[in-house]
Structure formats: C-alpha cells, structure tokens
Scaffold this active site. Sequence first.
Site, PDB file in Angstrom:
ATOM      1  N   ARG A 179      23.355  77.699  54.175  1.00 28.06           N
ATOM      2  CA  ARG A 179      22.633  77.287  52.972  1.00 28.06           C
ATOM      3  C   ARG A 179      22.468  78.519  52.090  1.00 28.06           C
ATOM      4  O   ARG A 179      22.427  79.647  52.581  1.00 28.06           O
ATOM      5  CB  ARG A 179      21.264  76.719  53.334  1.00 28.06           C
ATOM      6  N   LYS A 202      16.168  75.605  58.840  1.00 28.77           N
ATOM      7  CA  LYS A 202      15.017  74.743  58.607  1.00 28.77           C
ATOM      8  C   LYS A 202      14.265  74.486  59.905  1.00 28.77           C
ATOM      9  O   LYS A 202      14.859  74.319  60.958  1.00 28.77           O
ATOM     10  CB  LYS A 202      15.477  73.406  58.000  1.00 28.77           C
ATOM     11  N   HIS A 244      26.182  75.268  46.936  1.00 29.93           N
ATOM     12  CA  HIS A 244      25.997  74.383  48.096  1.00 29.93           C
ATOM     13  C   HIS A 244      27.273  73.602  48.399  1.00 29.93           C
ATOM     14  O   HIS A 244      27.488  73.166  49.537  1.00 29.93           O
ATOM     15  CB  HIS A 244      24.833  73.425  47.850  1.00 29.93           C
ATOM     16  N   ARG A 247      29.209  75.063  51.177  1.00 30.28           N
ATOM     17  CA  ARG A 247      28.733  74.640  52.509  1.00 30.28           C
ATOM     18  C   ARG A 247      29.311  73.274  52.862  1.00 30.28           C
ATOM     19  O   ARG A 247      29.776  73.058  53.992  1.00 30.28           O
ATOM     20  CB  ARG A 247      27.203  74.619  52.522  1.00 30.28           C
ATOM     21  N   HIS A 270      22.038  71.179  61.551  1.00 29.67           N
ATOM     22  CA  HIS A 270      21.429  69.868  61.303  1.00 29.67           C
ATOM     23  C   HIS A 270      20.637  69.426  62.530  1.00 29.67           C
ATOM     24  O   HIS A 270      21.129  69.501  63.660  1.00 29.67           O
ATOM     25  CB  HIS A 270      22.501  68.819  61.003  1.00 29.67           C
ATOM     26  N   TYR A 279      29.745  63.577  56.398  1.00 33.55           N
ATOM     27  CA  TYR A 279      31.037  64.194  56.089  1.00 33.55           C
ATOM     28  C   TYR A 279      32.205  63.321  56.533  1.00 33.55           C
ATOM     29  O   TYR A 279      33.315  63.463  56.024  1.00 33.55           O
ATOM     30  CB  TYR A 279      31.124  65.577  56.726  1.00 33.55           C
TER      31      TYR A 279
END
Length: 307
Positions: A179, A202, A244, A247, A270, A279
Amino acid sequence: MTEKRAGFPTLPEPVPLARFSAADDLRAAIGLWTAWLAGERRASAHTLAAYGRDLAFFLDFLTEHLGELPSLATINALHPADFRAYLARRAQDQIERSSLARGLSVLRGFVRFLQRRGLASTTALVALRSPKLPQSIPKPLTIDDATGSVAAAGVLATSGWQGKRDTAILVLLYGCGLRLSEALGLTRAEVPLGEILAITGKGGKQRLLPVLPAVRGPLNPRMVQRQMELLRGFLGLPQTATPHALRHSFATHLLGAGGDLRAIQELLGHASLSTTQRYTQVETERLLAIYAVAHPRARLDRGDQKG
C-alpha cells in the site's frame, strides 16, 4: 507541541472526549475504547478520527432520540429499532452506503469492547444487517504499462537522487504490492539488509515480502501521486493509473501467471480471502476479452467468419 514538517500533510486529531454526548460512565468507557484502538489495535490517526466521528454521530442521535444523555445502562437497554432509527436518520441525511456500513461496523466493535470489559451488553445489533455494498473491481495496469511506469520514473525526475527515490517507491508498489502508506512509512532503520522486508499493515498484521531495491526514509504521499500524474501524461496512461493501481497490478499479474490465491492473499496482507478474490474477476474479464477476439466461435457469432 510537535513541529510540523513543511510539505507534509497534518494528521487528523482524535475526537475529544468532551465532544461525545454521553454520561460520565459511558464517556469514561469511550476513553478506554479509544486507548485500546490506538494501543493494542494500532489504529491509524485517520481511523481513530473516523471511528470517533461515527460514534459521536450515534450518541448525538441517541441523546435526541431518548431525550437524555446515554449511559452504559442505556446501551444495555437498546433495541434493534433504536439502531434502525439511527440508520434511517443517516440515510435521510444522504450519507453514502459505504459510510453507513462503516458506522454500523464501528458500533458493533464498540459494543463488543464494552461486552468484553463487562461494562455493558446488548444483542440488539445481532438482528441488523449491514447495508449491501456494490463490490468494486480493482483496476490494474497492463504489464507493459506497469513496467513502463517504473522504468520512466527516473526520466521525469529533476535530479539523479529524485529519480532513484521515485523508482524505489514505484518498484515497492508494483514489485512488492505494498500500500502507498506502507511504502511511505518505511524508515531508514527498516531498510532490508537482505532480500526480505517485514511490513506491518492494517490491524498491526505483519507479513514478510521479497523486495528488490531499498527505500530511503518516509516520504509525502502527494509527491508520489504527483509523479504518477506526470507519468500518465508522459506514457498516455488512463486516469485509473494511480499509485494504488500498481498494487492491484502486482496481484493481478501474479494471478495471471498462475500464482496461488492464498499466497497472493498473504503477500497483500488481506485479512480475508474474499478481498483477494476480487482479482479473479479481473482475470476472468481479461480471459473473456481474449476469447472474444481470438476464438473462432466468437468470430463466427459476430459474423466475422468468411463463407
């Protein structure tokens, strides 16, 4: 007072406790919750500010809805109808569904925190469903556009060191799938000595990534965004060619080359496989486009086949 560095965006301040329409016991619990988010959950300043605003909006509504400042006892006595009334009010204010969903998620998290601490408990939220959101599909670049962006970054720089800096950032975005905030948050002390880079993403989740070049210190996100704007004009890329998007390209190109979906999930950091599965939609659309152009049956359906 912390000195602000010129050119760097200021971080949002957390919502002060005095802003929450709440009785003293509930306000003290909110203080514990925000401290837990910042300490144990390692929430960013933006997350803390957004969560605080969502909770403050809800308590403002409760104060008006019930005619008194809500307390911990109030939380215990809430019904599903109270939360539905709150969502209806927010919808009347034309709040986007994504914001409604986030606000409800914040309330669920806050109530869970109160329950774990033995401060309050309610099952009213169990009966509520989050607003259904349209699933966004990532917009990756083609392999040529992604590699061309990285290769051209140094060409547009005004000096040699800036070219190396810009190339390093874009290679981290496309080569490691970082990110933008993760790439810019790297410090000199975190420059990898070998071929592996440890990234904390995250929710404080750490992952190990293979890395190509080193990166030198924290940078300004606007600088990287501006560089991509220049590259869009220089290479004729679409408006979706953002930092982004590199990515997204990292993940899509790995999947297109036969990469394992679980492995890509780990590389991207994730928490849920369903996020990574977006994706596969991109890859499916690409394969359908290839079929439409190349397969004899598709050409026959279009009437392109000569008799």
